[in-house]
Motif scaffolding. Structure first.
Motif, short mmCIF file in Angstrom:
data_model
loop_
_atom_site.label_atom_id
_atom_site.label_comp_id
_atom_site.label_asym_id
_atom_site.label_seq_id
_atom_site.Cartn_x
_atom_site.Cartn_y
_atom_site.Cartn_z
N ASP A 1 1.66 -11.12 15.85
CA ASP A 1 3.15 -10.66 15.70
C ASP A 1 3.41 -9.54 16.50
O ASP A 1 4.78 -9.43 17.08
CB ASP A 1 3.45 -10.13 14.15
N ARG B 1 10.21 -9.72 22.73
CA ARG B 1 11.36 -9.56 22.30
C ARG B 1 11.81 -8.14 22.89
O ARG B 1 13.08 -8.12 23.30
CB ARG B 1 11.72 -9.49 20.71
N TRP C 1 5.19 -18.36 20.80
CA TRP C 1 4.64 -17.62 19.56
C TRP C 1 5.54 -18.31 18.29
O TRP C 1 6.63 -18.57 18.51
CB TRP C 1 5.04 -16.10 19.40
N ALA D 1 4.87 -22.47 17.96
CA ALA D 1 4.45 -21.55 19.05
C ALA D 1 4.31 -22.52 20.36
O ALA D 1 4.66 -22.21 21.72
CB ALA D 1 3.01 -20.95 18.91
N SER E 1 0.36 -16.89 12.08
CA SER E 1 0.93 -16.90 13.32
C SER E 1 0.21 -17.48 14.28
O SER E 1 -0.91 -17.52 13.98
CB SER E 1 1.02 -15.28 13.56
N VAL F 1 -0.02 -17.62 18.87
CA VAL F 1 0.48 -17.06 20.06
C VAL F 1 -0.15 -18.19 21.18
O VAL F 1 -1.29 -18.41 21.13
CB VAL F 1 0.08 -15.88 20.35
N ALA G 1 4.46 -10.99 19.83
CA ALA G 1 5.83 -11.57 19.76
C ALA G 1 6.95 -10.56 19.89
O ALA G 1 7.86 -10.85 20.45
CB ALA G 1 5.88 -12.35 18.73
#
Length: 422
Positions: free
Chosen positions: A179, A186, A269, A296, A411, A413, A182
């Motif tokens: 995370d 952003r 992701w 993802a 999660s 990626v 990710a």
């Protein structure tokens, strides 16, 4: 230099690439030392030395042996912080060196920090609470309030390196190690050109071990060579570990302008949640886990059949291993891409372990070599994936890394290969 593939619109201004890797793991301090031991297949699991584990049913761990915190931070910062943060100081300095960036930012507002956190400053907290309840003074040190706080590493690193861009902490147990990447993307899309991401961990104190034992997922094996065996028919639980990895994540144009070596692009992701408590009776939600991987890949603009490497969560608990294998078959069908994990060499370092998985995938793509899966002799029934049994020399353009955090976090990626070694 070969840059990562452009997106469909051809724009490169807001793409995030990894230009620095800092590894501090039981298998070695520094990416090169760690990678050599991975290729040698040498396990770093040993009987715990940070405290006496004799009273506990689990006595093994992956420790970063002979680690000297004063080699990576000044005494003032060392006494204020926990070993978890000390490992973060080292990993961050190594990542900055690898990326060719100064330790103190020239423009502090151009560098942000987003690290994952899991169990916090256990050793520091253990020491202070013992002091509180065992001495007549009934006091704790002034730094107790911050050293075991889950945001301590982000705060201390931003102060130490003068990184004054956006800073944040991701708390989703092992999934947090993914995370954080990710969130770094952003931040880059919002205008911060350089972000420090990843995570380190030290879940090795009597208090931390007791918390993990309560979940019923730790192995009780005393044989380091047989203790942690994900997907194997003899799997009996995981072995805790410390350490992790920190990355320099950089906006592509910024990296190209300064001639940086690009290990890979964070291309996609996703995160989902099981809404379910994690314990030995559960298996995790294979549907939600698979959904995170599928999302993802979709966000990376990639098909499942384009994936060259899969690095799984690899908990080493039979029910969870079976659930993970089912999730991978949901995503990839009956024939999976090559699957490899090195956690049996290092132990499971919570969010630090997921970050280390990312480092392993980037190094595998960078070197054109997929390391053999550790700790696997005979796959358990239902876990018959395409495990890498011997090192494979192959060009890998796309890697999928997946992680499951306790209590339902999922999660994934997707990494796309970057430039050739520079």
């Amino acid at each position: 230099m070969t840059a990562p593939r452009a997106d469909r619109g051809g724009a490169t201004s807001k793409r995030a690439v990894v230009t620095g890797i800092g590894v501090v793991a039981p298998t070695g301090v520094g990416a090169d030392a760690h990678w050599k031991r991975v290729l040698a297949g040498e396990s770093a699991l040993r009987r715990i030395t940070l405290f006496d584990p004799t009273p506990y049913p689990s006595t093994l761990a992956g420790e970063v042996s002979e680690f000297d915190a004063l080699g990576w931070a000044d005494n003032r910062r060392v006494v204020q912080t926990d070993r978890w943060t000390h490992l973060g100081f080292a990993a961050t300095r190594l990542a900055l060196q690898d990326a060719g960036l100064a330790e103190v930012a020239g423009d502090p507002y151009q560098v942000g920090v987003t690290l994952a956190s899991s169990s916090g400053g256990n050793l520091f907290g253990q020491r202070e609470l013992q002091r509180l309840w065992s001495q007549p003074s009934r006091t704790v040190g002034a730094y107790q309030s911050i050293a075991w706080f889950y945001a301590a590493s982000v705060g201390q690193l931003s102060i130490h390196h003068q990184f004054k861009g956006p800073c944040g902490v991701l708390v989703s147990e092992t999934a947090g190690g993914l995370d954080s990447l990710a969130h770094a993307v952003r931040m880059i899309r919002r205008g911060t050109p350089v972000v420090i991401a990843g995570g380190t961990e030290c879940p090795l104190s009597p208090y931390a071990l007791a918390c993990q034992l309560r979940g019923g997922l730790l192995t009780s094996s005393t044989d380091p060579a047989r203790a942690y065996r994900p997907f194997d028919e003899t799997a009996s639980g995981y072995v805790p570990g410390e350490g992790g990895a920190v990355f320099v994540v950089e906006e592509l144009g910024h990296a190209l302008d300064r001639g940086a070596t690009i290990y890979g692009e964070v291309a996609g992701w996703a995160s989902t949640h099981d809404a379910r408590y994690t314990d030995a009776r559960q298996r995790g939600d294979a549907t939600q886990y698979a959904r995170a991987m599928e999302l993802a890949l979709e966000r990376a603009g990639a098909r499942p059949d384009e994936v060259d490497i899969v690095v799984p969560d690899a908990l080493g608990v039979p029910g969870y291993d079976l659930s993970e294998a089912r999730a991978l078959r949901t995503v990839f069908g009956p024939t999976s891409p090559p699957v490899t994990t090195q956690k049996p060499l290092t132990g499971r370092a919570h969010q630090g372990g997921a970050a280390l998985d990312v480092a392993n995938a980037l190094l595998a793509m960078h070197q054109g070599l997929v390391p053999a899966t550790a700790g696997l002799d005979r796959p358990a029934s239902g876990c018959d994936l395409d495990f890498v049994r011997e090192h494979r020399q192959q060009r890998s353009d796309l890697a999928l890394i997946a992680a499951r955090g306790f209590d339902g976090f999922n999660s994934a990626v997707v990494l796309r290969r970057g430039s050739a070694p520079g």
